[in-house]
Design a protein around this motif. Structure first.
Motif, PDB file in Angstrom:
ATOM      1  N   UNK B 109      35.336  50.581  38.368  1.00  0.00           N
ATOM      2  CA  UNK B 109      34.948  50.078  37.051  1.00  0.00           C
ATOM      3  C   UNK B 109      34.864  48.561  37.056  1.00  0.00           C
ATOM      4  N   UNK B 110      35.902  47.935  37.589  1.00  0.00           N
ATOM      5  CA  UNK B 110      35.912  46.469  37.591  1.00  0.00           C
ATOM      6  C   UNK B 110      34.762  45.932  38.435  1.00  0.00           C
ATOM      7  N   UNK B 111      34.521  46.578  39.534  1.00  0.00           N
ATOM      8  CA  UNK B 111      33.408  46.181  40.393  1.00  0.00           C
ATOM      9  C   UNK B 111      32.103  46.246  39.608  1.00  0.00           C
ATOM     10  N   UNK B 112      31.906  47.364  38.950  1.00  0.00           N
ATOM     11  CA  UNK B 112      30.687  47.550  38.170  1.00  0.00           C
ATOM     12  C   UNK B 112      30.601  46.553  37.029  1.00  0.00           C
ATOM     13  N   UNK B 113      31.716  46.391  36.372  1.00  0.00           N
ATOM     14  CA  UNK B 113      31.719  45.481  35.230  1.00  0.00           C
ATOM     15  C   UNK B 113      31.385  44.059  35.674  1.00  0.00           C
ATOM     16  N   UNK B 114      31.903  43.679  36.819  1.00  0.00           N
ATOM     17  CA  UNK B 114      31.628  42.335  37.306  1.00  0.00           C
ATOM     18  C   UNK B 114      30.147  42.159  37.590  1.00  0.00           C
ATOM     19  N   UNK B 225      32.259  34.024  37.988  1.00  0.00           N
ATOM     20  CA  UNK B 225      32.678  35.352  37.520  1.00  0.00           C
ATOM     21  C   UNK B 225      33.014  36.253  38.710  1.00  0.00           C
ATOM     22  N   UNK B 226      32.209  36.157  39.752  1.00  0.00           N
ATOM     23  CA  UNK B 226      32.470  36.964  40.949  1.00  0.00           C
ATOM     24  C   UNK B 226      33.884  36.728  41.460  1.00  0.00           C
ATOM     25  N   UNK B 227      34.185  35.454  41.638  1.00  0.00           N
ATOM     26  CA  UNK B 227      35.510  35.097  42.166  1.00  0.00           C
ATOM     27  C   UNK B 227      36.603  35.645  41.267  1.00  0.00           C
ATOM     28  N   UNK B 228      36.392  35.442  39.996  1.00  0.00           N
ATOM     29  CA  UNK B 228      37.398  35.887  39.037  1.00  0.00           C
ATOM     30  C   UNK B 228      37.633  37.390  39.126  1.00  0.00           C
ATOM     31  N   UNK B 229      36.556  38.120  39.134  1.00  0.00           N
ATOM     32  CA  UNK B 229      36.713  39.578  39.142  1.00  0.00           C
ATOM     33  C   UNK B 229      37.295  40.062  40.459  1.00  0.00           C
ATOM     34  N   UNK B 230      36.999  39.353  41.521  1.00  0.00           N
ATOM     35  CA  UNK B 230      37.580  39.751  42.805  1.00  0.00           C
ATOM     36  C   UNK B 230      39.103  39.659  42.773  1.00  0.00           C
ATOM     37  N   UNK B 231      39.601  38.544  42.286  1.00  0.00           N
ATOM     38  CA  UNK B 231      41.058  38.418  42.245  1.00  0.00           C
ATOM     39  C   UNK B 231      41.647  39.372  41.214  1.00  0.00           C
ATOM     40  N   UNK B 232      40.897  39.564  40.136  1.00  0.00           N
ATOM     41  CA  UNK B 232      41.337  40.530  39.135  1.00  0.00           C
ATOM     42  C   UNK B 232      41.502  41.915  39.746  1.00  0.00           C
ATOM     43  N   UNK B 233      40.530  42.302  40.531  1.00  0.00           N
ATOM     44  CA  UNK B 233      40.606  43.628  41.157  1.00  0.00           C
ATOM     45  C   UNK B 233      41.817  43.736  42.069  1.00  0.00           C
ATOM     46  N   UNK B 234      42.058  42.677  42.816  1.00  0.00           N
ATOM     47  CA  UNK B 234      43.206  42.710  43.718  1.00  0.00           C
ATOM     48  C   UNK B 234      44.503  42.873  42.924  1.00  0.00           C
ATOM     49  N   UNK B 235      44.603  42.128  41.844  1.00  0.00           N
ATOM     50  CA  UNK B 235      45.821  42.191  41.044  1.00  0.00           C
ATOM     51  C   UNK B 235      46.006  43.551  40.388  1.00  0.00           C
ATOM     52  N   UNK B 236      44.922  44.076  39.882  1.00  0.00           N
ATOM     53  CA  UNK B 236      45.027  45.379  39.217  1.00  0.00           C
ATOM     54  C   UNK B 236      45.411  46.455  40.230  1.00  0.00           C
ATOM     55  N   UNK B 237      44.783  46.378  41.391  1.00  0.00           N
ATOM     56  CA  UNK B 237      45.116  47.352  42.431  1.00  0.00           C
ATOM     57  C   UNK B 237      46.599  47.285  42.747  1.00  0.00           C
TER      58      UNK B 237
END
Lengths: 243, 243
Positions: B109-114, B225-237
């Motif tokens: 989802x986060x990947x898609x949303x990003x 935004x890419x960078x942000x979502x990447x770290x976001x994904x790592x944190x959520x995981x």
DNA sequence: AGACCACTTTGGTCGTACCAATCTGGACCC
DNA sequence: GGGTCCAGATTGGTACGACCAAAGTGGTCT
């Protein structure tokens, strides 16, 4: 080693029941803007009388429209919501309303679809197994044989993207694509005049993707798709303008 | 010069009617895989008996589930369809089923949303009017004040993206985002432990976007935004793994 | 074993009835 | 006049019962 039965997937008109008919009519009226957001929909009893149907049928219809997030059903009355806040599922009806699909909307769809295709490619290519790579290459080679016939290329293209989607393995995108497919593609295929892509463009697309697949370069595949969709958008815009 | 009433939009439990209850239960059973695709759903009369409800209520429920493309209703019986072919609208239920959301699904989802956010940015920035640019910069400056409190930044971030979406003016993406929003965001906000982004990362995000907006460089905004979502994904995981 | 037919089951629709929440309009009070 | 309050009308939520046509079922006949 399975499926692929029911080859042509003959789509019998999905059983137009009374409630679906009513839902379609009312939905289109809402999409056409015949009610202001916040306004009340006629009561179930009124609608039943108007359509010469039972309240049950009307209730089923409204229940469906509610799922589209086009209305808000509450004791006291159903209220219209903003079309902008609706579900994806309104896209199809929105497209099919005029005698000709809205050019802007079609362009937006193609733009969006291209982004999803690009996304799928960039996520799928890096995780290709050898077998999958071979499969994709085979499909591309097969596509290279039909470059001048859009009719036979299109399903192969579709299959190719589906394969990519399976490899990318992103359920969210998969479901989004399902909806776009369900809402859009069928209506698009009935376009007249059909946009005709030049064989050279198609050759370039297939060749570009093939190179990307071979080298495991997702960005290359994505770029080829970008170019393709760009010219596609131009052609479709032209076709819609001249219609 | 209007709206903005009903400021907090207090969401009363959207009126859980009998048919919605039934729809939820049956839908979850299908999503849980308790029926094989192609298999027949119990008859309306059986379901009515099971839930102690009328057939009408059950029919409304099935009508809703049909809209999710989870079943195919026909005289003779309703048949289960592949979850993969369903509508986006099943994502929410799919997420909310386990006690903890499925980590893969959340990541997808986060990947898609990003990607959608990136898409929106690249389309919006190039067509900024002066007023819009100023508006965006103002919003970003406001965001720069809450960098350490995720709770107050998140709504501003959301508003910022909504503004971008309004400028990009792509109804298809807008509707997709609606669905993702409706399906996902609320459930995500209940996550425990909440992923906590480092203030430096957030500062970098806001600064990067500001620069992009200022220079009319959509790709720059998208990259931030890419960078942000990447770290976001790592944190959520990470948050989901430790839960 | 396969074709055929009667019976059953299932969804589709209708009508009526009752309840509770909401809305409406008018009486009422300040 | 403007706001308050209450009863009646309206509206959605649900239930029960009935009938039809399409699809599924099983047994018979060939």
């Amino acid at each position: 080693m399975s499926s692929m039965n029911s080859i042509s997937q003959i789509k019998i008109p999905p059983l137009m029941t009374r409630s679906h008919e009513i839902a379609n009519v009312v939905r289109d009226e809402i999409l056409r803007g015949q009610f202001r957001p916040g306004e009340r929909l006629p009561s179930e009893r009124d609608l039943a009388a108007r359509f010469g149907a039972s309240r049950g049928a009307v209730r089923e219809a409204l229940s469906q429209i509610e799922q589209l997030r086009l209305i808000d059903i509450q004791p006291g009355g159903a209220r219209i919501k903003e079309v902008n806040d609706a579900s994806i599922a309104v896209l199809g009806p929105l497209l099919g309303m005029g005698s000709i699909p809205d050019a802007d909307l079609v362009d937006q769809f193609l733009d969006t679809f291209s982004v999803l295709a690009r996304f799928t490619a960039t996520r799928a290519i890096p995780k290709l197994s050898d077998a999958q790579r071979i499969d994709l290459l085979t499909q591309l080679d097969s596509m290279a044989d039909d470059l001048d016939s859009v009719e036979s290329l299109q399903p192969k293209m579709r299959a190719f993207l589906m394969t990519l989607g399976g490899i990318a393995d992103n359920l969210v995108v998969r479901l989004i694509s399902n909806d776009l497919q369900a809402q859009f593609v069928e209506r698009m295929l009935q376009l007249h005049p059909r946009p005709s892509l030049k064989p050279e463009s198609l050759r370039e697309l297939v060749a570009g993707m093939r190179l990307g697949v071979q080298n495991g370069d997702g960005e290359a595949v994505a770029s080829a798709l970008d170019v393709h969709f760009l010219s596609m958008r131009a052609l479709v815009a032209q076709a819609l303008a001249s219609a």
